[in-house]
Write a protein that holds these residues in place. Structure first.
Motif, PDB file in Angstrom:
ATOM      1  N   TRP A  64       0.908  -1.173  -0.103  1.00  0.00           N
ATOM      2  CA  TRP A  64      -0.048   0.052   0.032  1.00  0.00           C
ATOM      3  C   TRP A  64       1.088   1.147   0.015  1.00  0.00           C
ATOM      4  O   TRP A  64       1.816   1.419   0.846  1.00  0.00           O
ATOM      5  N   THR A  98       2.989  -4.258   3.382  1.00  0.00           N
ATOM      6  CA  THR A  98       2.008  -4.140   4.333  1.00  0.00           C
ATOM      7  C   THR A  98       2.088  -5.134   5.419  1.00  0.00           C
ATOM      8  O   THR A  98       1.881  -6.370   5.214  1.00  0.00           O
ATOM      9  N   ASN A 115      -2.940  -0.685   8.214  1.00  0.00           N
ATOM     10  CA  ASN A 115      -2.793   0.490   7.706  1.00  0.00           C
ATOM     11  C   ASN A 115      -4.116   1.057   7.205  1.00  0.00           C
ATOM     12  O   ASN A 115      -5.213   0.369   7.371  1.00  0.00           O
ATOM     13  N   GLU A 116      -4.196   2.570   6.900  1.00  0.00           N
ATOM     14  CA  GLU A 116      -5.544   2.859   6.451  1.00  0.00           C
ATOM     15  C   GLU A 116      -6.055   2.511   5.023  1.00  0.00           C
ATOM     16  O   GLU A 116      -7.155   2.172   4.935  1.00  0.00           O
ATOM     17  N   GLY A 117      -5.045   1.930   4.061  1.00  0.00           N
ATOM     18  CA  GLY A 117      -5.438   1.184   2.996  1.00  0.00           C
ATOM     19  C   GLY A 117      -6.100   0.054   3.209  1.00  0.00           C
ATOM     20  O   GLY A 117      -7.085  -0.525   2.648  1.00  0.00           O
ATOM     21  N   LYS A 142      -7.633  -0.952   5.952  1.00  0.00           N
ATOM     22  CA  LYS A 142      -8.826  -0.733   6.807  1.00  0.00           C
ATOM     23  C   LYS A 142     -10.058  -0.551   5.524  1.00  0.00           C
ATOM     24  O   LYS A 142     -11.151  -1.179   6.023  1.00  0.00           O
ATOM     25  N   ARG A 143      -9.704   0.481   4.759  1.00  0.00           N
ATOM     26  CA  ARG A 143     -10.607   0.788   3.607  1.00  0.00           C
ATOM     27  C   ARG A 143     -10.991  -0.459   2.903  1.00  0.00           C
ATOM     28  O   ARG A 143     -12.158  -0.530   2.528  1.00  0.00           O
ATOM     29  N   GLU A 197     -10.371  -5.554  13.324  1.00  0.00           N
ATOM     30  CA  GLU A 197     -11.004  -4.647  12.244  1.00  0.00           C
ATOM     31  C   GLU A 197     -12.136  -5.331  11.342  1.00  0.00           C
ATOM     32  O   GLU A 197     -13.016  -4.500  10.993  1.00  0.00           O
TER      33      GLU A 197
END
Length: 389
Positions: A237, A242, A246-248, A250-251, A284
């Protein structure tokens, strides 16, 4: 409900046809500032396509939910397929065909979710009471009485005493500090969304706990059903490997409703990092755990640094010993399970019949079908108690 491939294929096709509906369902509401306690429930139900706002991000959480709105929410959740068909059956003198929720009210009546009054009216615009909320939701969902204490001073002789008890004893609705339930008090749109969210999550949790996968699928959205067939890799990401949530990532998990992920060597530093990583991924994921998978064949295909360095499949094949193959599968399964992984894309069952194939080679048990079959089954038998196969 029996899950068939046609159901899944239909879900995939359906997901391609409801782009506008999905976008609307994921609308962000801007007027929840003073209703933070209900934001999670409202957002959850909106994502499911069950509740909707008034446009421009307005939800009106403190407005009273009407009887028509309440049954509309339930019909969208439970009988959305019937919204595309002609409706017949019970008619009410105050619900003309021009009423904005005429179809939903007819479907609710047909399916026993809500009924009218002795004088032939439905009172679609009347505020819904707490008692009616309990009655509507216990009709819609097969809830049994729970074990939580639920003794209210004002419900014993109430017409809705039974559904109030069922909802209360499962922790799905609560009373007030003075030991009253206030059954005739009107319910806001925020409260109703929260009550529905609690019931659906309660039912999903029960399905997961009892491993009733057909029931769980019936509570999944189309997006979730389609997502169960997706298991992408997450190697990088923003140009970096990774190795953490990370935020990527999570999305990816939340936007796609994924069924699982596959980890490669780029995602793994050591066993401590990997164990932490898989744990954080599951935290998550939400209420449906992810399938976390890997290629741990042994030999040249070895993803876990520090794990037991087992011989590859051709070496096992050279022994011809199914007992050794089973032991290798068992040890691999034990280690992967301890690391938070549930699926191993191994053993390789290719027959090494083409000497020019640069991929299979020593990753195969051998060049004879009987040998590959016998040792492959033995390895699977060793893996099976620890992996989802």
């Amino acid at each position: 409900m029996h899950v068939k491939w046609m159901t899944i294929i239909g879900a995939v096709v359906g997901s391609m046809l409801i782009g506008v509906g999905t976008a609307a369902a994921e609308e962000t509401f801007v007027d929840l500032k003073y209703s933070k306690w209900a934001e999670d429930g409202i957002t959850y139900m909106a994502k499911r396509g069950t509740v909707a706002g008034y446009g421009n991000g307005i939800f009106k959480p403190e407005a009273l939910v009407t009887r028509a709105q309440a049954v509309t929410f339930m019909v969208r959740e439970l009988y959305s397929d019937q919204l595309q068909r002609a409706v017949e059956g019970t008619t009410y003198s105050d619900v003309p065909t021009t009423h904005p929720f005429h179809r939903e009210i007819m479907i609710a009546a047909k399916n026993g979710l809500a009924s009218g009054f002795p004088n032939g009216t439905f009172r679609p615009d009347a505020p819904l009471s707490r008692a009616e909320t309990a009655a509507f939701l216990t009709r819609a969902y097969s809830l049994a009485e729970g074990k939580k204490p639920a003794a209210w001073t004002d419900t014993d002789r109430h017409w809705a005493a039974a559904p109030i008890l069922i909802m209360s004893s499962n922790g799905l609705v609560g009373g007030y500090s003075d030991a009253t339930f206030r059954p005739n008090q009107a319910v806001t749109r925020a409260e109703y969304a929260v009550f529905m969210a609690r019931v659906i999550r309660f039912e999903r949790e029960a399905a997961i706990r009892t491993q009733d996968w057909d029931k769980l699928i019936s509570y999944m959205t189309v997006s979730e059903q389609v997502g169960q067939m997706l298991m992408p890799d997450i190697r990088q990401w923003n140009g970096k490997a990774t190795t953490t949530v990370n935020e990527g990532l999570k999305r990816t998990i939340h936007d796609q409703d994924l069924g699982g992920l596959i980890l490669f060597d780029k995602n793994i530093v050591d066993v401590t990092q990997l164990t932490t990583f898989t744990h954080d991924i599951q935290r998550e994921a939400g209420d449906i755990p992810l399938f976390l998978s890997i290629d741990q064949e042994g030999g040249v295909i070895k993803r876990i640094p520090g794990g037991t360095n087992l011989p590859g499949q051709m070496a096992l094949g050279a022994t011809g010993d199914a007992t050794l193959a089973e032991a290798a599968g068992q040890l691999t399964g034990e280690e992967l399970k301890a690391l938070g992984l549930q699926i191993n894309f191994a053993p390789v069952l290719d027959i090494n019949s083409n000497p020019d194939n640069p991929i299979i080679g020593i990753r195969s048990f051998g060049s004879e079908a009987d040998l590959v079959t016998r040792l492959g089954l033995a390895t699977i038998k060793g893996l099976q108690p620890y992996m989802h196969l």
